[in-house]
Scaffold this active site. Sequence first.
Site, short mmCIF file in Angstrom:
data_model
loop_
_atom_site.label_atom_id
_atom_site.label_comp_id
_atom_site.label_asym_id
_atom_site.label_seq_id
_atom_site.Cartn_x
_atom_site.Cartn_y
_atom_site.Cartn_z
CB SER A 70 7.95 -3.46 0.21
OG SER A 70 6.58 -3.54 -0.30
N GLY A 298 1.99 -0.20 -5.36
CA GLY A 298 1.90 -0.25 -3.95
C GLY A 298 2.89 -0.56 -3.05
CG ASP A 299 4.71 -4.32 -4.26
OD1 ASP A 299 3.66 -4.66 -3.31
OD2 ASP A 299 4.92 -5.07 -5.12
CB ALA A 300 7.22 1.66 -5.12
#
EC number: 2.7.1.20
Length: 344
Positions: A70, A298-300
């Site tokens: 992230s 999801g991290d991105a």
Amino acid sequence: MSSSNYDGILLGMGNPLLDISAVVDEDFLTKYDVKLNNAILAEEKHLPMYDEMSSKFNVEYIAGGATQNSIKVAQWMLQIPGATSYMGSIGKDKYGEAMKKDATAAGVNVHYYEDESAPTGTCGVCVVGGERSLIANLSAANCYKVEHLKKPENWALVEKAKFYYIAGFFLTVSPESIQLVSEHAAANNKVFTMNLSAPFICEFFKDAQEKFLPYMDFVFGNETEARTFSKVHGWETEDVEQIAIKISQLPKATGTYKRTTVITQGADPVVVAEDGKVTKYPVIPLSKEKLVDTNGAGDAFVGGFMSQLVKGKSIEECVKAGCYASNVVIQRSGCTYPEKPDFN
């Protein structure tokens, strides 16, 4: 704001892991008892998996770890060197060196704790039909000590930052560190954010998660994690919108900011709850043949979202940036991206 005002504005803490990623088959998933769209910690039975993956399948080694992903994506979106910092624990080995090189090249100011005894952590990424399952062997990542955070050169990163992001996975490693950072954020009117991260975090680290919930100004998660959170808290609803509202209305440590819950649902719209209301934002459609894997999606999303939040942009802009970043990442292997973003 001039670029110097962005110096170290966003700080992440988490488990730096090297992703060992491969497209596997259903038999492999069954053999190691792993489910798609899940994330777990490796047990004894999973340990032979990593070698078997590299002997049987075409394996890629990609710098990973949820929070680190992230932060790197936020850094990429911002295109301002040193806007982000990151702390976590690696081993003194070639994987650790590779990770340091990768994060530094990405423009992140990394202050790793280097553990003498344990090897750098790894994460098995099993991909079938574009969906991923994560099996993390934390090793050195599990050795992070709050003493490292308290060192003046590291605490300076906390002082400098105005926004914090910590994935729920770090709850299993150093709740003491999370406590220091979240209390600092609350005392100084800074923005503290976390992620539900995985069903097992919501289930087995419920007490730790609950302890820090009052400090969270933003809570991120996906639909599976949200439903697990609901079940664990006895809410008796599977309705993601209702769950998002309920999470946003849990007590807060300070009244500076109201809590916003942001739940992604794969190809379905992003659910944002604040002020007792839900807004849904569609994601960028992607044809099945363009999907490489959902590892890091999801991290991105969080990285894209945070890149605009630190600029004071609207929630709508933040979500748009999150959707843009995750759309880029799912068309590539792991949490990787081209040299420059094409987002305005």
